[in-house]
Design a protein around this motif. Structure first.
Motif, mmCIF file in Angstrom:
data_model
loop_
_atom_site.group_PDB
_atom_site.id
_atom_site.type_symbol
_atom_site.label_atom_id
_atom_site.label_comp_id
_atom_site.label_asym_id
_atom_site.label_seq_id
_atom_site.Cartn_x
_atom_site.Cartn_y
_atom_site.Cartn_z
ATOM 1 N N LYS A 58 0.838 -1.208 0.000
ATOM 2 C CA LYS A 58 0.000 0.000 0.000
ATOM 3 C C LYS A 58 0.872 1.257 0.000
ATOM 4 O O LYS A 58 0.599 2.220 -0.712
ATOM 5 N N GLN A 59 1.937 1.240 0.809
ATOM 6 C CA GLN A 59 2.850 2.387 0.866
ATOM 7 C C GLN A 59 3.499 2.630 -0.496
ATOM 8 O O GLN A 59 3.644 3.767 -0.925
ATOM 9 N N PHE A 60 3.880 1.541 -1.152
ATOM 10 C CA PHE A 60 4.530 1.655 -2.459
ATOM 11 C C PHE A 60 3.593 2.330 -3.461
ATOM 12 O O PHE A 60 4.002 3.225 -4.200
ATOM 13 N N GLU A 61 2.333 1.908 -3.475
ATOM 14 C CA GLU A 61 1.363 2.486 -4.415
ATOM 15 C C GLU A 61 1.206 3.992 -4.198
ATOM 16 O O GLU A 61 1.194 4.771 -5.149
ATOM 17 N N VAL A 92 5.866 10.398 -5.748
ATOM 18 C CA VAL A 92 7.258 10.614 -6.147
ATOM 19 C C VAL A 92 7.373 10.819 -7.656
ATOM 20 O O VAL A 92 8.111 11.693 -8.125
ATOM 21 N N LYS A 93 6.635 10.028 -8.424
ATOM 22 C CA LYS A 93 6.691 10.190 -9.888
ATOM 23 C C LYS A 93 6.172 11.570 -10.304
ATOM 24 O O LYS A 93 6.723 12.209 -11.202
ATOM 25 N N ASP A 94 5.120 12.026 -9.638
ATOM 26 C CA ASP A 94 4.592 13.366 -9.921
ATOM 27 C C ASP A 94 5.627 14.431 -9.551
ATOM 28 O O ASP A 94 5.849 15.391 -10.295
ATOM 29 N N ARG A 142 7.367 16.982 -12.307
ATOM 30 C CA ARG A 142 7.282 18.438 -12.167
ATOM 31 C C ARG A 142 8.666 19.074 -11.999
ATOM 32 O O ARG A 142 8.927 20.164 -12.485
ATOM 33 N N GLY A 143 9.559 18.342 -11.294
ATOM 34 C CA GLY A 143 10.918 18.844 -11.119
ATOM 35 C C GLY A 143 11.658 18.982 -12.439
ATOM 36 O O GLY A 143 12.382 19.951 -12.672
ATOM 37 N N ILE A 164 12.528 8.292 -14.507
ATOM 38 C CA ILE A 164 11.576 8.526 -13.417
ATOM 39 C C ILE A 164 11.100 7.225 -12.773
ATOM 40 O O ILE A 164 11.017 7.127 -11.547
ATOM 41 N N GLU A 165 10.833 6.208 -13.586
ATOM 42 C CA GLU A 165 10.361 4.921 -13.051
ATOM 43 C C GLU A 165 11.417 4.293 -12.146
ATOM 44 O O GLU A 165 11.116 3.816 -11.043
#
Length: 200
Positions: free
Chosen positions: A113-116, A122-124, A128-129, A141-142
């Motif tokens: 659940k934490q990973f999801e 983090v990907k977002d 944006r970065g 990114i992945e």
């Protein structure tokens, strides 16, 4: 009553650990009988599972709220770190490590659940970065989002990082700087330096 038991048990577990707190401790803390607790939870394991998900949901909502603000991605990372530490009592009792050691099935479910949740956030953040010129345009990114999650989990391994050598706050400060220095552009590093200087 169920919510009251959950919030009080969460406070005790986070402060003293899943292993050391008993059902007697929880009933004494609440001023109720153990029978009342057992009306809502079959045993300590079911309570630990419910508390773990309760804390996870609260933290996930908070992280989602921070990410929804769409702040500077570097500032966002530090805001998430601060929020998590406050809600996990600076992890003094190593709750995640204890969960892994004494309740491995619950830990495994929680980790998924934490990973999801973290992957999405983090990907977002990374996307944006890159768009804002703070992170290098050629980062994968992945890959980085998965490494980031794995390292965050590893920081909570008390055999690898004993709490008497490193506080959780210090570990996360070290890791966030390490992570950001690896992906920042010159513009991003200027932002990072300003942020580090303001923090100290």
């Amino acid at each position: 009553m169920r919510e009251k038991i959950l919030s009080n048990a969460a406070e005790l577990f986070l402060n003293y650990g899943f292993k050391s707190i008993t059902m007697d401790d929880i009933s004494n803390h609440l001023g109720i009988s153990k029978k009342t607790i057992y009306q809502h939870f079959d045993n300590k394991t079911s309570l630990v599972e419910a508390v773990s998900l309760h804390v996870f949901e609260n933290i996930s909502c908070g992280i989602s709220g921070i990410c929804a603000l769409k702040k500077n991605p570097i500032e966002e990372i530090y805001d998430v770190k601060q929020f998590v530490l406050e809600h996990l009592k600076d992890e003094k009792s190593s709750p995640q490590y204890q969960l892994q050691k004494y309740y491995p099935k619950i830990f495994s479910t929680l980790k998924k659940k934490q990973f999801e949740v973290m992957q999405e956030c983090v990907k977002d953040n990374l996307t944006r970065g890159v768009e804002q010129g703070l992170y290098r345009s050629n980062i994968n990114i992945e890959f980085i989002s998965r490494i980031y999650f794995n390292c965050m989990v590893t920081l909570k391994d008390k055999e690898l990082f004993p709490l008497n050598n490193f506080s959780m706050n210090t570990l996360m400060e070290y890791y966030l700087e390490y992570h950001l220095r690896g992906i920042c552009t010159e513009k991003g590093l200027l932002t990072l330096h300003k942020f580090i200087n303001n923090q100290s």
